[in-house]
Write an enzyme that holds these catalytic residues in place. Structure first.
Site, short mmCIF file in Angstrom:
data_model
loop_
_atom_site.label_atom_id
_atom_site.label_comp_id
_atom_site.label_asym_id
_atom_site.label_seq_id
_atom_site.Cartn_x
_atom_site.Cartn_y
_atom_site.Cartn_z
CG HIS A 68 -1.76 1.19 1.38
ND1 HIS A 68 -2.94 1.35 0.68
CD2 HIS A 68 -1.61 2.30 2.12
CE1 HIS A 68 -3.49 2.50 1.00
NE2 HIS A 68 -2.70 3.11 1.88
CG ASP A 70 -0.51 5.90 2.32
OD1 ASP A 70 -1.67 5.87 1.91
OD2 ASP A 70 -0.11 5.27 3.33
CG HIS A 112 -4.32 6.00 -0.41
ND1 HIS A 112 -4.11 6.26 0.93
CD2 HIS A 112 -5.48 6.63 -0.75
CE1 HIS A 112 -5.09 7.02 1.37
NE2 HIS A 112 -5.93 7.26 0.38
N GLY A 117 0.78 6.84 13.86
CA GLY A 117 0.66 7.01 15.30
C GLY A 117 -0.70 7.50 15.78
CG ASP A 154 -4.63 2.84 5.38
OD1 ASP A 154 -3.78 2.59 6.26
OD2 ASP A 154 -4.41 3.60 4.42
N GLY A 155 -5.34 2.31 8.97
CA GLY A 155 -5.06 3.28 10.01
C GLY A 155 -5.19 2.71 11.40
#
Length: 239
Positions: A39, A41, A72, A152, A182-183
């Site tokens: 993935h 970003d 993404h 974070g 995602d996250g």
């Protein structure tokens, strides 16, 4: 174009959380861990207040991995970047519902570039009235559970509610489209994400790249947590 192997539950590796100064070694370790795809970003400095991961690095990465790469695009006017990232070697390109005036046209532009489109939603964006129409045109749905670009952060409960809504809408219309969360995806949060309806899990600093553990160990732990959660899952039912 490479396709991600179809599995009931999948883990992707967030490139922005990898050791970019030793990218080749980091890619090899992630591949051997059993992830389904990378993935990647990109944030344009407008969609969120940071700039990360240009097409230049993606092109270098494409030369050292045989796994699919999902780009993404956390960017406004994603049409400007589709050709750029497709040419660099992306196999999937995720574009944001919030950033498109004509989403069907943008998804078709991605397909014409020889890439599979992915439909992305911010953590704060619920599925709209056109969700099912758009979902039917996408390889899967990418639902952010934190704000894009910064590691974070804590998972947002509202985003889990949106995943529940999405899964219910997909089930009601018979679509088998997967949902990627995602996250802040880790052993503690995976059960909630999977029970909400997610079946692709993007691992980053809190789940896949942990100090004192190999990426393979972390990936196995993530999948185990997901499998255990899905064993008691009843999609579409709010908890």
């Amino acid at each position: 174009m490479k396709r991600a192997a179809e599995k009931e539950l999948m883990v992707s590796a967030s490139v922005s959380c990898m050791d970019l100064c030793h990218l080749a070694d980091a890619v090899e370790e992630a591949e051997e861990a059993g992830i389904s795809f990378f993935h990647y970003d990109m944030v344009d400095g407008r969609f969120n207040d940071c700039f990360i991961l240009s097409e230049t690095l993606l092109k270098q990465m494409r030369g050292i991995t045989s796994l699919p790469i999902e780009a993404h695009l956390a960017a406004y006017e994603p049409e400007r970047y589709i050709g750029m990232y497709a040419d660099a070697g992306a196999d999937y390109i995720a574009v944001h519902y919030e950033a498109m005036k004509e989403p069907l046209r943008v998804l078709e532009q991605i397909r014409k570039a020889g890439v599979q489109p992915v439909l992305a939603y911010k953590s704060t964006t619920p599925p709209g009235e056109n969700f099912i129409t758009l979902a039917g045109e996408a390889a899967w749905i990418l639902k952010l559970t934190v704000d894009p670009g910064f590691s974070g952060q804590k998972m947002q409960e509202g985003a889990l509610g949106h995943i529940r809504q999405m899964r219910t809408m997909l089930n009601d219309t018979g679509l088998k489209t997967k949902i990627q969360a995602d996250g802040n995806i880790n052993q503690d949060t995976i059960p909630r994400a999977v029970k909400a309806g997610a079946d692709i899990l993007t691992g980053g600093t809190s789940g896949l790249f942990l100090k004192g553990k190999t990426v393979k160990q972390c990936c196995e732990d993530m999948l185990k947590a997901a499998e255990e959660a899905k064993g008691v899952k009843n999609y579409g039912i709010n908890e």
